[in-house]
Design a protein around this motif. Structure first.
Motif, mmCIF file in Angstrom:
data_model
loop_
_atom_site.group_PDB
_atom_site.id
_atom_site.type_symbol
_atom_site.label_atom_id
_atom_site.label_comp_id
_atom_site.label_asym_id
_atom_site.label_seq_id
_atom_site.Cartn_x
_atom_site.Cartn_y
_atom_site.Cartn_z
ATOM 1 N N ASN A 393 0.884 -1.160 0.000
ATOM 2 C CA ASN A 393 0.000 0.000 0.000
ATOM 3 C C ASN A 393 0.922 1.210 0.000
ATOM 4 N N GLY A 394 0.699 2.134 -0.912
ATOM 5 C CA GLY A 394 1.604 3.286 -0.938
ATOM 6 C C GLY A 394 1.221 4.318 -1.971
ATOM 7 N N TRP A 395 2.032 5.359 -2.026
ATOM 8 C CA TRP A 395 1.708 6.585 -2.772
ATOM 9 C C TRP A 395 2.919 7.040 -3.579
ATOM 10 N N PRO A 396 2.760 7.233 -4.895
ATOM 11 C CA PRO A 396 3.883 7.667 -5.719
ATOM 12 C C PRO A 396 3.997 9.186 -5.860
ATOM 13 N N THR A 397 5.225 9.662 -5.804
ATOM 14 C CA THR A 397 5.513 11.052 -6.141
ATOM 15 C C THR A 397 6.409 11.041 -7.380
ATOM 16 N N THR A 398 6.714 12.212 -7.906
ATOM 17 C CA THR A 398 7.589 12.283 -9.082
ATOM 18 C C THR A 398 9.047 12.189 -8.633
ATOM 19 N N ALA A 399 9.970 12.164 -9.593
ATOM 20 C CA ALA A 399 11.383 11.937 -9.277
ATOM 21 C C ALA A 399 12.070 13.133 -8.612
ATOM 22 N N GLU A 400 11.421 14.252 -8.646
ATOM 23 C CA GLU A 400 11.971 15.477 -8.048
ATOM 24 C C GLU A 400 12.387 15.246 -6.589
#
Ligand code: GBH
Length: 497
Positions: A393-400
């Protein structure tokens, strides 16, 4: 306590397992080191880099093959008691077959498991997280019914070598992604996949669904008959379960949502966890009807024989659930335009994502209100409350580069409120694994999508791991066993308690 607005402090049970998850291809690197064989992901990323968003691959990834002690240290920093990781089949069996065991591969996982046990961290081991030995792909991969014997042989070797110290085995990660989304993910059987894996038609997706169910069952019964008495562990399977709610209260939309559930996870969970066994009835009737209309002499969905049905039914000690997001389902809106025979066409419903659901760094993932609670509630009702683990279970952010991942914190807090709700409801949920311990190779997304509690700069040869704010918040929850929605870490320096 810090003026928390929480009035009724609900606690996570002392024995509730808190951990983090990863998978071999996404973190290990060392793709051809110490006798490891080639996997389908090695072949695909090398041959068709254009399929990966940033044209990257997992050749080095987080280099956990060389950094595993640091990975264990991170688990300790966050006070986690469980680590879910996967074993690379071709690292153990370079050709996929049991005649040729790679001693260096066995030694690597033994050292790594011993490092976990040294700090009382429970290993939860997935046998297959999409990195099929390339040699087996060349024999047809999951389209070949013999996959169940190849997998069973591999499973026996895993149990033999690691079962004295591993008590939680997971046969497959996400059969749906392995079989249905296979043109992009983990078996490359689909018609739209990269060369040279795009030879077959969508029939193969359903063959895979059946063969994988039998493979799971064979491995399970090997564990049961040959190892359980001495090793005293458990062997389960992990299914991806997103939430599907009806778009409106109309009977048509409600039925569309139910059909979507059957096609999305029922097709994999039903044969194992339902009382009757076999594929979900409504779905298989529908596929049979469509197949007849399309001129096939039998259903594209291969039914189980009675013997297979019995073998598969009950072949898991627990249901691992990977959950990320949800959708509303409509019988009329947003339907497919392209009617090539496929599961999507067989189901033939439309999906809607309301504007107000917060968006993540990946197109497919929004913060869907109460989705984790809703699916656990549905699964409990449908399958008579088996033992559950949330295995991802989790949440993606961008590579920044951004260590202040407040959106990820919001997501985890919402999910863990849902866990408490589910426990209140009597759901037999034993543990929760966050995806992921650290940033890693996100399949077709390459390194452009980041799910980690720890940040990694993939240009940095040392692959230094840096805790994000979410790592401190997760640690606070795990240590205190309750959710304090106002907690902020005092500094960004990690220590081991
Ligand atoms: C899990 O799959 C995997 O087990 C894990 O390895 C992975 O890192 C994690 O999710 C995060 O993605 O690109 O729009 O076509 C979750 C199910 C199915 C979600 C395929 C993404 C692709 C959507 N995944 N889906 S899209």
């Amino acid at each position: 306590c810090h003026g928390s607005p929480v009035t009724k402090q609900r606690r996570f049970p002392t024995k509730f397992m808190f951990g983090a998850a990863t998978s071999a291809y996404q973190i290990e690197g060392a793709w051809d080191v110490d006798g490891k064989g080639e996997s389908i992901w090695d072949r695909m990323t090398h041959m068709s880099p254009g399929f990966i968003e940033d044209k990257s691959n997992g050749d080095i990834a987080a280099d956990s093959y060389h950094n595993y002690k640091r990975d264990v240290q991170m688990l300790r920093e966050m006070s986690l008691d469980t680590y879910r990781f996967s074993i690379s089949w071709p690292r153990i069996l370079p050709t996929g077959m049991p005649n040729d065991i790679n001693p260096a591969g066995i030694a690597f996982y033994k050292n790594f498991i011993n490092e976990l046990l040294k700090y009382k961290i429970t290993p939860m081991v997935t046998l297959y997280h999409w990195d099929l030995p390339q040699k087996l792909q060349e024999l047809g991969g999951f389209a070949n019914p013999l996959i169940s014997d190849w997998f069973a042989d591999y499973a026996r070797i895993v149990f033999q070598n690691f079962g004295d110290r591993v008590k939680h085995f997971i046969t497959f990660n996400e059969p749906r992604e392995t079989c249905i989304v296979s043109n992009m993910f983990s078996s490359f059987n689909g018609s739209a996949g990269p060369e040279p894996f795009n030879k077959s038609t969508n029939i193969v997706n359903y063959l895979c669904a059946k063969h994988l169910a039998v493979a799971n069952a064979k491995a399970y019964h090997i564990y049961d008959k040959e190892f359980r008495a001495t090793q005293k562990g458990q062997c389960g399977i992990t299914v991806s379960v997103d939430w599907y709610g009806a778009h409106t209260n109309s009977p048509e939309d409600k039925n569309a949502a139910e059909l979507k559930r059957q096609g999305e996870w029922g097709i994999f969970a039903n044969p194992i966890f339902s009382t009757d066994g076999g594929f979900p009835k409504e779905l298989s009737d529908r596929i049979a009807k469509k197949s007849a209309q399309q001129g096939y002499t039998k259903s594209r969905l291969p039914e189980f024989t009675e013997e297979e049905k019995a073998l598969v039914k009950g072949s898991a000690d627990f249901l691992g659930v990977n959950h990320y997001t949800g959708f509303l389902v409509s019988a009329t809106v947003n339907k497919l335009e392209n009617h090539v025979p496929s599961l999507a066409d067989d189901i033939d419903v439309g999906l809607i994502v309301p504007q107000e659901w917060p968006k993540s760094g990946a197109d497919w993932l929004t913060l869907t209100p109460n989705s984790l609670y809703n699916i656990l509630h549905q699964l409990k009702a449908k399958y008579n409350n088996p033992v559950f683990y949330i295995t991802e279970n989790g949440w993606p952010t961008t590579a920044e580069f951004n260590l202040n991942d407040d959106d990820r914190i919001t997501y985890y807090r919402a999910a863990l409120e849902n866990v408490l709700d589910a426990l209140d409801d009597g759901v037999n949920l034993k543990g929760y694994m966050a995806w992921s311990l650290m940033d890693n190779f996100e399949w077709l997304g390459g390194y452009t999508q980041r799910f980690g509690l720890y940040y990694i700069d993939f240009q940095d040869p040392a692959r230094t791991r840096i805790p994000k704010k979410s790592a401190f918040v997760y640690k606070h929850i795990v240590n205190n066993r309750y959710l304090d929605h106002t907690y902020q870490p005092e500094s960004m320096t990690m220590t081991i308690d």
